[in-house]
Enzyme design. Sequence first.
Site, PDB file in Angstrom:
ATOM      1  N   GLU A 243      66.333  61.838  38.585  1.00  0.00           N
ATOM      2  CA  GLU A 243      64.995  61.341  38.901  1.00  0.00           C
ATOM      3  C   GLU A 243      65.024  60.433  40.120  1.00  0.00           C
ATOM      4  O   GLU A 243      66.042  59.806  40.409  1.00  0.00           O
ATOM      5  CB  GLU A 243      64.446  60.537  37.715  1.00  0.00           C
ATOM      6  CG  GLU A 243      63.382  61.264  36.899  1.00  0.00           C
ATOM      7  CD  GLU A 243      62.034  61.359  37.590  1.00  0.00           C
ATOM      8  OE1 GLU A 243      61.968  61.361  38.842  1.00  0.00           O
ATOM      9  OE2 GLU A 243      61.026  61.438  36.867  1.00  0.00           O
TER      10      GLU A 243
ATOM     11  N   ASP B  58      59.543  53.984  36.411  1.00  0.00           N
ATOM     12  CA  ASP B  58      58.658  52.814  36.398  1.00  0.00           C
ATOM     13  C   ASP B  58      58.303  52.515  34.947  1.00  0.00           C
ATOM     14  O   ASP B  58      59.037  51.825  34.250  1.00  0.00           O
ATOM     15  CB  ASP B  58      57.431  53.113  37.257  1.00  0.00           C
ATOM     16  CG  ASP B  58      56.434  51.973  37.311  1.00  0.00           C
ATOM     17  OD1 ASP B  58      56.748  50.890  36.805  1.00  0.00           O
ATOM     18  OD2 ASP B  58      55.331  52.156  37.860  1.00  0.00           O
TER      19      ASP B  58
ATOM     20  N   VAL C 185      56.868  51.561  46.270  1.00  0.00           N
ATOM     21  CA  VAL C 185      57.812  51.858  47.345  1.00  0.00           C
ATOM     22  C   VAL C 185      57.697  53.311  47.805  1.00  0.00           C
ATOM     23  O   VAL C 185      57.260  54.183  47.044  1.00  0.00           O
ATOM     24  CB  VAL C 185      59.272  51.542  46.922  1.00  0.00           C
ATOM     25  CG1 VAL C 185      59.428  50.081  46.544  1.00  0.00           C
ATOM     26  CG2 VAL C 185      59.729  52.440  45.779  1.00  0.00           C
TER      27      VAL C 185
HETATM   28  P1  5GP Z   1      56.674  56.441  35.309  1.00  0.00           P
HETATM   29  O1  5GP Z   1      56.195  57.500  34.380  1.00  0.00           O
HETATM   30  O2  5GP Z   1      58.109  56.025  35.071  1.00  0.00           O
HETATM   31  O3  5GP Z   1      55.750  55.245  35.339  1.00  0.00           O
HETATM   32  O4  5GP Z   1      56.545  57.024  36.777  1.00  0.00           O
HETATM   33  C1  5GP Z   1      57.359  58.034  37.207  1.00  0.00           C
HETATM   34  C2  5GP Z   1      56.878  58.669  38.492  1.00  0.00           C
HETATM   35  O5  5GP Z   1      55.880  57.892  39.137  1.00  0.00           O
HETATM   36  C3  5GP Z   1      58.001  58.787  39.487  1.00  0.00           C
HETATM   37  O6  5GP Z   1      58.732  59.966  39.309  1.00  0.00           O
HETATM   38  C4  5GP Z   1      57.263  58.737  40.810  1.00  0.00           C
HETATM   39  O7  5GP Z   1      56.806  60.019  41.133  1.00  0.00           O
HETATM   40  C5  5GP Z   1      56.080  57.845  40.521  1.00  0.00           C
HETATM   41  N1  5GP Z   1      56.318  56.453  40.928  1.00  0.00           N
HETATM   42  C6  5GP Z   1      56.584  55.368  40.145  1.00  0.00           C
HETATM   43  N2  5GP Z   1      56.756  54.259  40.887  1.00  0.00           N
HETATM   44  C7  5GP Z   1      56.597  54.645  42.170  1.00  0.00           C
HETATM   45  C8  5GP Z   1      56.671  53.934  43.438  1.00  0.00           C
HETATM   46  O8  5GP Z   1      56.914  52.737  43.544  1.00  0.00           O
HETATM   47  N3  5GP Z   1      56.472  54.680  44.540  1.00  0.00           N
HETATM   48  C9  5GP Z   1      56.192  56.018  44.508  1.00  0.00           C
HETATM   49  N4  5GP Z   1      56.028  56.629  45.671  1.00  0.00           N
HETATM   50  N5  5GP Z   1      56.118  56.704  43.352  1.00  0.00           N
HETATM   51  C10 5GP Z   1      56.322  56.026  42.199  1.00  0.00           C
END
Ligand code: 5GP
Length: 183
Positions: free
Chosen positions: A103, A107, A157
């Site tokens: 991955e 987040d 980011v």
């Molecule tokens: P989660 O489900 O863990 O909150 O988010 C996962 C997905 O959200 C990551 O694979 C990515 O695509 C997107 N994402 C989470 N944080 C960021 C960030 O800081 N920047 C970007 N560009 N995408 C993020």
Amino acid sequence: MRSQDIPGDLSEILFTEAQIKARVQEMAAEIDRDYAGKEPLLVGVLNGAVMVMADLYRALTIHAQMDWMAVSSYGSGTQSSGVVRILKDLTQDVVGRDVLVVEDIVDTGLTLTYLLENLASRGPKSLKLAAMFRKPEANKVHIDMAYVGFDIPNKFVVGYGLDYDGRYRNLVDVGILDPKVYS
Ligand code: 5GP
């Protein structure tokens, strides 16, 4: 694309291309050791993991295979929606395989929790996770992250596969997107 090519778009550069490259080499060395004598299936999550997969996969000295999934995540915003849909599934069977999910960033972990449960139900021999970046929120959910590149602050980011509205994936460095870009 380098950070110099987009003056003002980043409020801070977190990692340079060289730092990322060095860290990927270290992660690959760990994976080499842990999977010695095995042939893991690296499962990348499109599109964000494209860069880390390309670099990590090539840095391995053991045999390994590669497959891809696409799931819905942020859309064009900067907040996690919690809605996960499989847009593209694996082409290979994971039964009895040593699966290593690759991955870009974790987040809230919502996307991954769903993905890992889904993959676990298919009967892999083992299932582990490698992520290039981890945000503080990720520690709240119970995801065992076997390999982590860097812990980063709770900021949005871009770079090294991470986009904003489809842009910046091709940025070789990683930095915090200046809020003025999306406000
Ligand atoms: P989660 O489900 O863990 O909150 O988010 C996962 C997905 O959200 C990551 O694979 C990515 O695509 C997107 N994402 C989470 N944080 C960021 C960030 O800081 N920047 C970007 N560009 N995408 C993020």
